[in-house]
Write an enzyme that holds these catalytic residues in place. Structure first.
Site, PDB file in Angstrom:
ATOM      1  N   ASN A  63       0.852  -1.179   0.000  1.00  0.00           N
ATOM      2  CA  ASN A  63       0.000   0.000   0.000  1.00  0.00           C
ATOM      3  C   ASN A  63       0.892   1.234   0.000  1.00  0.00           C
ATOM      4  O   ASN A  63       1.419   1.638   1.036  1.00  0.00           O
ATOM      5  CB  ASN A  63      -0.919  -0.044   1.226  1.00  0.00           C
ATOM      6  CG  ASN A  63      -1.856   1.147   1.296  1.00  0.00           C
ATOM      7  OD1 ASN A  63      -1.636   2.148   0.625  1.00  0.00           O
ATOM      8  ND2 ASN A  63      -2.889   1.041   2.111  1.00  0.00           N
ATOM      9  N   CYS A  85      -2.441   5.213   0.361  1.00  0.00           N
ATOM     10  CA  CYS A  85      -3.533   5.748   1.176  1.00  0.00           C
ATOM     11  C   CYS A  85      -3.343   7.260   1.310  1.00  0.00           C
ATOM     12  O   CYS A  85      -2.287   7.715   1.741  1.00  0.00           O
ATOM     13  CB  CYS A  85      -3.563   5.095   2.554  1.00  0.00           C
ATOM     14  SG  CYS A  85      -4.841   5.808   3.591  1.00  0.00           S
ATOM     15  N   THR A 134      -7.659   5.478  -3.504  1.00  0.00           N
ATOM     16  CA  THR A 134      -8.648   6.559  -3.528  1.00  0.00           C
ATOM     17  C   THR A 134      -8.042   7.908  -3.947  1.00  0.00           C
ATOM     18  O   THR A 134      -6.843   8.123  -3.847  1.00  0.00           O
ATOM     19  CB  THR A 134      -9.309   6.711  -2.152  1.00  0.00           C
ATOM     20  OG1 THR A 134      -8.271   6.859  -1.185  1.00  0.00           O
ATOM     21  CG2 THR A 134     -10.133   5.486  -1.812  1.00  0.00           C
ATOM     22  N   CYS A 170     -33.582  17.954 -25.751  1.00  0.00           N
ATOM     23  CA  CYS A 170     -32.524  18.057 -26.769  1.00  0.00           C
ATOM     24  C   CYS A 170     -32.406  19.505 -27.238  1.00  0.00           C
ATOM     25  O   CYS A 170     -31.306  20.020 -27.449  1.00  0.00           O
ATOM     26  CB  CYS A 170     -32.808  17.116 -27.935  1.00  0.00           C
ATOM     27  SG  CYS A 170     -34.430  17.357 -28.676  1.00  0.00           S
ATOM     28  N   CYS A 214     -25.609  22.034 -37.192  1.00  0.00           N
ATOM     29  CA  CYS A 214     -25.232  20.866 -36.391  1.00  0.00           C
ATOM     30  C   CYS A 214     -23.775  20.485 -36.615  1.00  0.00           C
ATOM     31  O   CYS A 214     -23.318  20.366 -37.756  1.00  0.00           O
ATOM     32  CB  CYS A 214     -26.140  19.683 -36.753  1.00  0.00           C
ATOM     33  SG  CYS A 214     -25.668  18.156 -35.912  1.00  0.00           S
ATOM     34  N   CYS A 244     -27.418  15.996 -27.891  1.00  0.00           N
ATOM     35  CA  CYS A 244     -28.873  15.770 -27.930  1.00  0.00           C
ATOM     36  C   CYS A 244     -29.217  14.312 -27.640  1.00  0.00           C
ATOM     37  O   CYS A 244     -30.136  14.015 -26.873  1.00  0.00           O
ATOM     38  CB  CYS A 244     -29.440  16.179 -29.289  1.00  0.00           C
ATOM     39  SG  CYS A 244     -28.538  15.472 -30.686  1.00  0.00           S
ATOM     40  N   CYS A 264     -31.523  12.762 -24.372  1.00  0.00           N
ATOM     41  CA  CYS A 264     -32.861  12.243 -24.693  1.00  0.00           C
ATOM     42  C   CYS A 264     -33.237  11.133 -23.715  1.00  0.00           C
ATOM     43  O   CYS A 264     -32.519  10.153 -23.580  1.00  0.00           O
ATOM     44  CB  CYS A 264     -32.902  11.703 -26.121  1.00  0.00           C
ATOM     45  SG  CYS A 264     -34.503  10.950 -26.498  1.00  0.00           S
TER      46      CYS A 264
END
Ligand SMILES: Cc1cc2nc3c(=O)[nH]c(=O)nc-3n(C[C@H](O)[C@H](O)[C@H](O)COP(=O)(O)OP(=O)(O)OC[C@H]3O[C@@H](n4cnc5c(N)ncnc54)[C@H](O)[C@@H]3O)c2cc1C
Ligand SMILES: Cc1cc2nc3c(=O)[nH]c(=O)nc-3n(C[C@H](O)[C@H](O)[C@H](O)COP(=O)(O)O)c2cc1C
Ligand code: SF4
Lengths: 415, 411
Positions: free
Chosen positions: A136, A139, A204, A352, A380, A386, A390
């Site tokens: 380890n 940590c 972590t 959207c 676009c 979009c 949705c």
């Protein structure tokens, strides 16, 4: 019920399946590990064992969670350090576990403050019957700066301590990395030079998850204060996967043996870690939230996935996706894909439209009367925000077009 | 064809909405739902599999336990079983376990998963009389253990009340076909138009088979004496079978009267409304406080516009006119209707099968009759009369047959 062989060999040790508890409170004592083995986990990384002179003194409370809408545990923050049981108790538990479960894999996680500690701990856990050692080095909330991620961000120290562990034991050994670095590769390489046989990643991530707004203190509150500490769970999965990919695509590390950790709770998560190079998998937060039983669906789901993929040995899947993640500068930028809106499926919510207007390129035209969206192809850019917002999956990938002046066949693009 | 009648009433979950519902599940320790299923299905386990996106594993959990899993998802009175005990009731409302089960079995069907596997043939052959849920489940259980199975069914099509009782808008034909096809694929030989007692006698079956399982259900509607000769009266099960057989395409009365207060009465009344009958009145013997029909079925009938009157008993009938008396006071009620439907219960017709029947079930506990070669299951066996119970009784009877013929118990 489907039944397929999930076994895999990792650093010369045979695992009946790749699923292990990662070192943490979920594998804190004999009874917990016994229950985990009985529920079907292939291995256990026992809670990190420290030297006798380091006194573990924990805070209370010590956890916090990040929610989003009604989903709790999107991410999990903890302020725990290493095992609270005495060295003697831990070693006795390791010994008993190996005696009672000779076919399951037992991995001892250790952490020292200096070379002598590392040598000695390695020797002791080997004597106790462990199959493998995990160092380890990661940590992020130790009360000593000679321990944990302060060591794991220092390549030289890592190498020195790996050498120390190898002096104390000839068991296969993995070094557990901290994600609190920009680049994990130099640290991993230093560990390998020091004698590590593989890498476990990630531990972590340093975090502050939430504040108490009235008292203006981070959570959890410990006598009026809080501290930066480790973040884990589903939210960290993308970060863990990124480190796996960076390691496996570094020169010389193409076949790096990895035990993957970070936010695994479903068989799909597990498959992703395997496809990016993990041979074994480790879990804590999923178990803390739901219990050891989650391994049942991870195993069964992974078996079905292997069946679908026509694969008989798990190792055939390891690292298959690594070649498909490449530097951004190498991606094909010659074309765009227009969204295709299925007006039958559309329920007329307008999400959207809002997202495209406020977060993209004002390319959705909203028919107010009919409550239906239309794509304006001139505006676009094919970002597909979009389709992501949705709620009913009515927007999919449609026509592929080359950008002006580019050559190639749109039909050949793998979209 | 009547589109409205054939159209399924309930909307199914999508992958997104089923995940939302599964996420409501508390993933209880020692989950109460799993203890409450008569067929011993483990809802907590398959909901957990859905929660962790293991849809195939969820399908295995359901199917291995219940060969009628897709049907139970649609017709089980879950409010009385699994959902009754759900811990989530302590917060708001129970998990929609049936809805989740339906999503999983639809998924299974779309992927054409083959979960049940035929057993190694053991050379033994079992005859089953009746192809309702009990007979079908028993067939599936026995086939998995390696028995050969022949089912004798008097009707034109297999399924019992799944085919001819429960209306199509609650249980579409395709689902019934799908469940039965899977059992045929396992190796069941289903002979339709084969009434046992006529061309084939029970003693013939006993001669030709190692064991006989009788699962004939309560397939006839009860008649009340005063209606016996009335030309406008039909039993509810006859009416429902007629509608289902004609896919809803029958000549409609202007008005109808349904007598009875159970689920079958609600099905008949709702069906009439769905078909387009203007005026449908249901008169029940029970008062609302003691109503037999499930809340869902009662609410469904009311939502469709059925007039429901509680607490009255029929006292007189002449042609289309029926007079009722209130059970607790002197009030009288007269209703005139073109069609009178009696939904006052079903009865067993098993005269040629030599069974000791009392109150429409056998008089003994368990499944083996006094003739050790003959067994019973389903509605005619003691206990509740629902599809899920028929499934459980079919499983248990199959296990008893297997035990008698030398199989290992509980394997
Ligand atoms: C209108 C209606 C709605 C219902 N709704 C529900 C519901 O929503 N949910 C629920 O759980 N339950 C419901 N039930 C009850 C459920 O249908 C029964 O409990 C279940 O079908 C009983 O199964 P079984 O296999 O015992 O018999 P059945 O389903 O009655 O099947 C018996 C079969 O045996 C055949 N048979 C009979 N005699 C012979 C013979 N001599 N030779 C050959 N074949 C023979 C019959 O033709 C029939 O096909 C409903 C019942 C009715 C009538
Ligand atoms: C409460 C808690 C305690 C932990 N203790 C340790 C430890 O003692 N040793 C260690 O190597 N990692 C420890 N970890 C890190 C985990 O082993 C794991 O690397 C990390 O939580 C990411 O995986 P997860 O998303 O599955 O939880 C701990 C994590 C948590 C949440
Ligand atoms: S009882 Fe309800 S909340 Fe608990 S596991 Fe079963 S369905 Fe989920």
């Amino acid at each position: 019920m489907i039944n397929k062989d999930l076994s895999i060999d990792f650093l010369g040790v045979h695992f009946e399946n790749p699923f292990c508890l990662s070192s943490s409170p979920v594998g804190n004592c004999y009874d917990m590990c016994k229950k985990a083995y009985d529920t079907g986990w292939g291995g256990v990384v026992f809670k990190t064992i420290g030297p006798e002179h380091f006194v573990v003194d924990e805070v209370s409370p010590r956890f916090d969670i990040l929610d989003k809408e009604s989903t709790p545990f999107v991410g999990f923050k903890n302020m725990e350090q290493i095992a609270e049981h005495t060295l003697e108790e831990n070693l006795a538990d390791l010994k008993r576990l190996k005696e009672d479960y000779p076919d399951k894999v037992l991995i001892a996680s250790i952490m020292g403050t200096n070379e002598e500690d590392w040598v000695e701990l390695a020797r002791l856990v080997t004597e106790a019957g462990s199959d493998m050692i995990e160092m380890n080095l990661s940590c992020p909330q130790m009360t000593s700066h000679e321990m944990g991620s302060d060591v794991g961000t220092n390549a030289e120290l890592c190498k020195k301590y790996c050498q120390a562990v190898k002096r104390g034991s000839d068991l296969p050994m993995m070094a557990k990395m901290t994600p609190n670095v920009t680049d994990m590769v130099p640290i991993a390489k230093a560990c390998l030079e020091g004698g590590a046989d593989g890498i476990a990643t990630i531990n972590t991530i340093k975090s502050v998850a939430n504040l108490d707004l009235n008292r203006k203190i981070g959570l959890p509150v410990v006598n009026g204060k809080s501290a930066i500490s480790g973040y884990s769970g589903k939210a960290v999965k993308p970060i863990a996967l990124r480190f796996l990919q960076q390691l496996r695509s570094a020169e010389g590390l193409e076949n790096l043996p990895i035990s993957g950790i970070g936010g695994i709770e479903t068989w799909e998560d597990a498959a992703e870690f395997i496809l990016l190079g993990s041979s074994t998998l480790q879990v804590t937060t999923g178990v803390m939230q739901y219990g050891y039983r989650i391994v049942e669906d991870m195993k069964n789901g992974l078996m079905h996935y292997m069946e679908e993929q026509g694969v008989d040995h798990l190792e055939e899947l390891v690292g298959l996706a690594n070649p498909n993640i490449i530097p951004t500068e190498n991606l094909d930028r010659d074309y765009k894909v227009y969204p295709e809106i299925d007006h039958e499926k559309c329920i007329g919510c307008g999400r959207c439209y809002i997202s495209c207007y406020d977060g993209a390129h004002q390319a959705i035209i909203w028919d107010e009367k009919e409550r239906k969206p239309y794509c304006d192809k001139d505006s676009c850019v094919g970002c597909h925000l979009c389709s992501l917002v949705c709620p009913v999956g009515a927007i999919t990938k449609g026509e592929v077009v080359l950008k002006p002046g580019r050559t190639g066949n749109p039909a050949d693009k793998i979209i | 064809m009547n589109e409205k009648y054939l159209e399924e009433a309930e909307i199914a979950y999508t992958i997104n909405t089923v995940m939302e519902e599964a996420q409501r599940c508390l993933l209880c320790h020692d989950a109460p739902c799993s203890k409450a299923c008569p067929a011993k299905t483990d809802p907590a386990k398959f909901i957990r599999s859905v929660r962790f996106r293991n849809f195939k594993g969820a399908a295995e959990t359901i199917r291995e336990n219940n060969a009628m899993g897709s049907i139970c998802a649609l017709v089980c009175p879950t409010e009385k079983y699994c959902q009754l005990g759900c811990s989530r009731c302590g917060i708001d409302k129970p998990i929609d376990i049936a809805g989740i089960q339906r999503f999983v079995t639809d998924f299974e069907q779309q992927l054409d998963m083959k979960i049940l596997k035929k057993g190694e043939p053991n050379g033994k052959h079992i005859a089953i009389v009746g192809s309702g849920p009990a007979g079908l489940q028993a067939a599936a259980s026995l086939l998995q253990k390696g028995y050969a199975v022949t089912i004798y069914e008097q009707a034109e099509k297999p399924g019992g009340y799944l085919r001819y009782g429960i209306p199509a808008y609650r249980l579409p034909d395709v689902i019934v076909d799908y469940e039965i096809d899977r059992i045929v694929e396992l190796g069941a030989n289903i002979l339709c138009g084969a009434k046992v007692g006529q061309e084939t006698s029970l003693s013939e079956l006993k001669e030709n088979f190692d064991a006989v399982l009788i699962a004939v259900g309560a397939s006839e509607g009860k008649m009340l004496e005063m209606f016996a000769d009335n030309p406008y009266t039909e039993t509810a099960v006859d009416f429902l079978a007629r509608v289902r057989d004609n896919q809803g395409d029958i000549s409609l009365p202007n008005s109808a009267l349904v007598i009875g207060g159970g689920d079958v009465a609600m099905d008949a009344a709702t069906t009439l409304k769905v078909l387009g009958v203007e005026s449908v009145t249901d008169v029940a013997y029970e008062t609302f406080s003691e109503f037999l029909a499930s809340k869902q079925e009662l609410a469904g009938a009311q939502a469709k516009g059925v007039t429901i009157i509680d607490g009255y008993l029929p006292s007189k009938v002449s042609d289309k006119q029926v007079t009722f008396k209130h059970r607790h006071n002197q009030n009288e009620l007269t209703i005139t209707a073109d069609l009178i439907i009696l939904a006052v219960g079903q009865k067993v017709n098993a005269e040629e099968l030599a069974l000791p029947i009392e109150h429409n079930e056998v008089t003994f506990e368990g499944y083996q009759t006094s003739d050790p070669q003959v067994f019973v299951a389903g509605d005619i066996a003691k206990g509740d009369k629902t599809v899920v119970w028929a499934v459980q009784k079919g499983k248990e009877a199959a296990a008893e047959i297997d035990a008698m013929l030398g199989g290992k118990a509980n394997d």
